[in-house]
Design a protein around this motif. Structure first.
Motif, short mmCIF file in Angstrom:
data_model
loop_
_atom_site.label_atom_id
_atom_site.label_comp_id
_atom_site.label_asym_id
_atom_site.label_seq_id
_atom_site.Cartn_x
_atom_site.Cartn_y
_atom_site.Cartn_z
N ARG A 74 -2.30 3.69 -1.46
CA ARG A 74 -0.90 3.85 -1.88
C ARG A 74 -0.02 4.19 -0.68
O ARG A 74 1.08 3.65 -0.54
CB ARG A 74 -0.79 4.96 -2.93
CG ARG A 74 0.60 5.14 -3.46
CD ARG A 74 0.60 6.06 -4.69
NE ARG A 74 1.95 6.17 -5.21
CZ ARG A 74 2.70 7.24 -5.07
NH1 ARG A 74 2.23 8.32 -4.46
NH2 ARG A 74 3.92 7.27 -5.55
N LEU A 82 3.12 1.98 0.65
CA LEU A 82 4.47 2.55 0.80
C LEU A 82 4.97 2.43 2.23
O LEU A 82 6.15 2.16 2.46
CB LEU A 82 4.47 4.01 0.34
CG LEU A 82 4.29 4.23 -1.16
CD1 LEU A 82 4.13 5.71 -1.47
CD2 LEU A 82 5.45 3.63 -1.94
N GLU A 105 6.04 -1.12 2.75
CA GLU A 105 7.32 -1.37 2.08
C GLU A 105 8.48 -0.80 2.89
O GLU A 105 9.52 -1.44 3.06
CB GLU A 105 7.31 -0.74 0.67
CG GLU A 105 8.52 -1.05 -0.16
CD GLU A 105 8.64 -2.53 -0.50
OE1 GLU A 105 9.79 -3.00 -0.66
OE2 GLU A 105 7.61 -3.21 -0.60
#
Length: 144
Positions: free
Chosen positions: A34, A38, A41
């Motif tokens: 995760r 992130l 992104e």
């Protein structure tokens, strides 16, 4: 106990002693995955923002370069006509200006080639990536 969206229990609801090693490793892997998603992104958003700014700046530089080139042409013609006004034949005056620019271009090309020969690539990045890959492969020589 409260349940997560996937129907499981919140990781914090169980004591670490009650959770198996497999569950802890699975949670750590999920958290790392995760975190990487992130970070990617965030990097995409920052790059997109910077790309727009670079595109605008590049457009302005192109316009400035075109105008600068036009000025260089006009100055060259002015110099050649000035030499012709001093008594040189017009073809000789333009030839002198042309040879001058050829010499300047040659010197700039020579300096550019010398700078390119000094490039070393990315030695520090290569070294750190090699060490990182060795650590991930659990290579005993990774610490060196």
């Amino acid at each position: 106990m409260p349940e997560t969206q996937t129907g499981g229990q919140e990781p914090g609801d169980l004591d670490a002693a009650e959770r198996s090693l497999g569950e802890l490793v699975s949670d750590a892997g999920d958290n790392i995955s995760r975190l990487v998603r992130l970070e990617l992104e965030l990097a995409k958003l920052e790059i997109a923002s910077d790309a727009r700014k670079v595109a605008k700046s590049s457009g302005l530089f192109v316009v400035a370069a075109v105008l600068g080139h036009l000025v260089l042409i006009l100055v060259s013609i002015t110099i050649a006509l000035g030499l012709a006004a001093l008594g040189l034949q017009p073809w000789l005056a333009f030839l002198i200006v042309t040879v001058f620019y050829l010499l300047v271009a040659g010197v700039l090309a020579f300096v550019g080639v010398r700078y390119l020969r000094r490039l070393q690539g990315t030695p520090r990045t290569s070294a750190t990536m090699t060490r990182t890959m060795a650590v991930l492969r659990r290579d005993p020589s990774a610490g060196r």
